[in-house]
Design a protein around this motif. Sequence first.
Motif, PDB file in Angstrom:
ATOM      1  N   ARG A  50       0.811  -1.725  -0.284  1.00  0.00           N
ATOM      2  CA  ARG A  50      -0.102  -0.047   0.548  1.00  0.00           C
ATOM      3  C   ARG A  50       0.166   0.966   0.309  1.00  0.00           C
ATOM      4  N   ARG A  54      -3.133   3.823  -2.363  1.00  0.00           N
ATOM      5  CA  ARG A  54      -3.389   2.625  -3.354  1.00  0.00           C
ATOM      6  C   ARG A  54      -2.369   1.794  -2.822  1.00  0.00           C
ATOM      7  N   ASN A  55      -3.106   0.019  -3.532  1.00  0.00           N
ATOM      8  CA  ASN A  55      -2.733  -0.984  -2.582  1.00  0.00           C
ATOM      9  C   ASN A  55      -1.997  -1.634  -4.554  1.00  0.00           C
ATOM     10  N   LEU A  56      -1.286  -2.057  -4.756  1.00  0.00           N
ATOM     11  CA  LEU A  56      -0.192  -2.224  -5.638  1.00  0.00           C
ATOM     12  C   LEU A  56       0.726  -3.365  -6.356  1.00  0.00           C
ATOM     13  N   PHE A  75       6.250   6.678  -6.483  1.00  0.00           N
ATOM     14  CA  PHE A  75       4.272   6.129  -5.608  1.00  0.00           C
ATOM     15  C   PHE A  75       3.736   7.371  -5.001  1.00  0.00           C
ATOM     16  N   THR A  91      -6.231 -10.530  -4.024  1.00  0.00           N
ATOM     17  CA  THR A  91      -5.295 -11.209  -5.353  1.00  0.00           C
ATOM     18  C   THR A  91      -6.102 -12.330  -5.622  1.00  0.00           C
ATOM     19  N   PRO A 100       1.734 -11.852 -10.180  1.00  0.00           N
ATOM     20  CA  PRO A 100       0.591 -11.030 -10.790  1.00  0.00           C
ATOM     21  C   PRO A 100      -0.415 -10.915 -11.457  1.00  0.00           C
ATOM     22  N   LEU A 107      -5.779  -4.591  -9.524  1.00  0.00           N
ATOM     23  CA  LEU A 107      -4.784  -4.152  -9.220  1.00  0.00           C
ATOM     24  C   LEU A 107      -3.576  -3.112 -10.284  1.00  0.00           C
ATOM     25  N   PRO A 108      -2.436  -2.255  -9.926  1.00  0.00           N
ATOM     26  CA  PRO A 108      -1.779  -1.814 -10.619  1.00  0.00           C
ATOM     27  C   PRO A 108      -0.324  -2.471 -10.681  1.00  0.00           C
ATOM     28  N   VAL A 109       0.146  -2.970 -11.840  1.00  0.00           N
ATOM     29  CA  VAL A 109       1.181  -4.043 -11.138  1.00  0.00           C
ATOM     30  C   VAL A 109       2.163  -3.769 -11.746  1.00  0.00           C
ATOM     31  N   TYR A 110       3.387  -3.266 -11.369  1.00  0.00           N
ATOM     32  CA  TYR A 110       4.682  -3.329 -11.529  1.00  0.00           C
ATOM     33  C   TYR A 110       6.098  -3.708 -11.596  1.00  0.00           C
ATOM     34  N   ALA A 145       2.041  -4.912 -16.796  1.00  0.00           N
ATOM     35  CA  ALA A 145       2.374  -4.241 -16.072  1.00  0.00           C
ATOM     36  C   ALA A 145       3.131  -2.747 -16.598  1.00  0.00           C
TER      37      ALA A 145
END
Length: 160
Positions: A50, A54-56, A75, A91, A100, A107-110, A145
């Motif tokens: 977090r 945002r959660n990511l 971030f 998830t 992912p 959720l946004p993935v990086y 991502a």
Amino acid sequence: MSLESVRTFFAEKAPDIAIIELDTSTATVALAAEAHGVEPGQIAKTLALRAGERNLLIVARGDARIDNKKIKAAFGGKARMLDAETVLTLTSHPVGGVCPFGLATDLPVYCDISLRAYDEVVPAAGDVHSAVRITPQRMAELTGAEWVDVCQEVAVEACS
């Protein structure tokens, strides 16, 4: 349910990728590396964080450590690890099997650039006994991502 959501994800988006299921646990980087016969860096660990409001998810090489200054710059604030219950809710994957793919929520993935040190990485597949073998680039493409630089340097070629 979690492994099933990953099966569905790959059936729809990448049917050529097989899920590897093992009898032994791969819940930690060390266990996963041993079970899959790869070095720890080749395990693509997924961290649920977090950052601000945002959660990511951040996917990084297994032997990399998050750099708090880089996280804050990327971030806009400090990040903290999510608790196991929240991770499972967001998830559908248990800690140790987080990946992912096949997520319960959007959720946004990086992907950290540390993954680019390898031609192939081994992320979990929604369970502590499952994984896939995939190129970092394809993983990023399949999950939408964004590439980021948020890890401490592991080696000269890893996070620089």
